[in-house]
Design a protein around this motif. Sequence first.
Motif, mmCIF file in Angstrom:
data_model
loop_
_atom_site.group_PDB
_atom_site.id
_atom_site.type_symbol
_atom_site.label_atom_id
_atom_site.label_comp_id
_atom_site.label_asym_id
_atom_site.label_seq_id
_atom_site.Cartn_x
_atom_site.Cartn_y
_atom_site.Cartn_z
ATOM 1 N N LEU A 167 1.091 -1.311 -0.028
ATOM 2 C CA LEU A 167 -0.131 0.301 -0.359
ATOM 3 C C LEU A 167 0.296 1.738 0.112
ATOM 4 O O LEU A 167 0.346 1.900 -0.866
ATOM 5 N N THR A 219 -4.043 -3.235 -0.503
ATOM 6 C CA THR A 219 -4.177 -2.140 -1.635
ATOM 7 C C THR A 219 -6.010 -2.365 -1.482
ATOM 8 O O THR A 219 -6.407 -1.084 -1.791
ATOM 9 N N GLU A 220 -6.511 -2.453 -0.910
ATOM 10 C CA GLU A 220 -8.242 -3.459 -0.899
ATOM 11 C C GLU A 220 -8.753 -1.774 -0.291
ATOM 12 O O GLU A 220 -9.776 -1.178 -0.792
ATOM 13 N N LEU A 233 -6.209 5.586 -6.759
ATOM 14 C CA LEU A 233 -5.629 4.833 -7.283
ATOM 15 C C LEU A 233 -5.998 4.761 -9.098
ATOM 16 O O LEU A 233 -4.554 4.862 -9.517
ATOM 17 N N THR A 253 -7.136 -3.601 -7.571
ATOM 18 C CA THR A 253 -6.560 -2.208 -7.466
ATOM 19 C C THR A 253 -5.811 -2.391 -8.781
ATOM 20 O O THR A 253 -5.899 -0.836 -9.887
ATOM 21 N N GLU A 259 -8.462 -0.063 -11.335
ATOM 22 C CA GLU A 259 -8.512 0.836 -11.109
ATOM 23 C C GLU A 259 -7.673 1.541 -11.213
ATOM 24 O O GLU A 259 -7.124 3.096 -10.983
#
Length: 418
Positions: free
Chosen positions: A247, A275-276, A283, A310, A313
């Motif tokens: 992240l 990164t959720e 992003l 991720t 996005e």
Amino acid sequence: MGVSAGRRGLGTRGMRLAQTHRRAARTGGLLVAALAVAAGSQSAVVPEARPAAVAVDPSSPRPRHEDAAPAPDQPGSHGVGHRTVTIADAGRHRTLVTSVWYPTHARLPAPPADGRPPVGDGVQPARYEIAPEVSYLSRVAVADASPERGPFPLVVFSHGSAGNRVQFASLAETLASHGYVVAAPDHPGDTMADVAAGPSESLVDLASDRPMDVSVVLDWMLCPGRPFAPILAADKVAVVGFSFGGLTAVASSVGLLRAPADPRVRVSVGISPATEALPANLLARVRIPTLLIAGTADGVTPPGPGADQTFRELTASPGRAEVVVTGATHNSFGDLCDQVYLTADGRVPAGIRLRMQLGALLTCLPPLADATLVQRVTRWYTVAYLERHLRGDTRFDRYLTPAAARALPLPVTVRSAR
């Protein structure tokens, strides 16, 4: 982290990072109970693993012509040096103990027949500490060797939550052998020792502090007069991170919470990235090449809501790519299985011992993917991606294709931006 640009608080989606931490805690709690029943509350016994080393595998795919790039999972042409430096951020009252790997002409002597780390001939192997007074010797890196002249790209590595700066030492060694300088700080408040002693900083603060730690390391490494500045290419900077560090890496170029964007970062790599929690609008502002590496058996940061989402996005990330390794767990990509044998040392604090042994039980035993092979895949894609997108070497395109993935020792799914 459930935030858009600026300094907004955590939203509903941002709480996913906390949920990730809770998933890990619940899993650990169940294993603690199981171990207590099976072993009468004694510490779990994990089979001894070998120390980390850069493996040479003759089965690795080879280039077919002389000007082709070397296989990226294999050691490069440089020797590897290692030095530990202390970087003080007086403004935030943070001290970053940082391991630095770098190219050098020095090399360790050939290892003895018993496989122990070589010692002597005027050079000493680097020593990697996993707990106070508990460490192991590298079979690759030379302690405090003189660096080559450069210029070399700079990679900052951000460890996972409750990790440490040598969590991916074997990957750092491989990168240094390919002509990179790798700086890996301990993130204060979020190391294995810190968490074992009891967390003292909120996730919101950690999420802000980590990218700022990366920027402080960049400031120090690139500052004229510092020992590594003369050998660095200041226009070639990447951030590689694992889990919470993934992240950190992905957000480093656009900023997060209190942490401003760092425009020096040109490429990011997130391994098992947490990164959720990052919102789509953040992003969508990432405009640097980004690689995501994940495992299908990862119960902490599963690829579906994590790396897969991720990847979708990162709409403005040129050359973005996602690699998913079948059977890999959360910790398969790092050196845990090579380091867990050290927990037999009675000086390792109980909190660190338990975390490492529980992690090994979830990572290092069949039928899970062989961590040695997963590490090889990690080296393959990290080196190839940085060579292509940080150095601009198009010869490495061949290693980032689906055809190349079929030659690897584990099933791998590769997605890339069109």
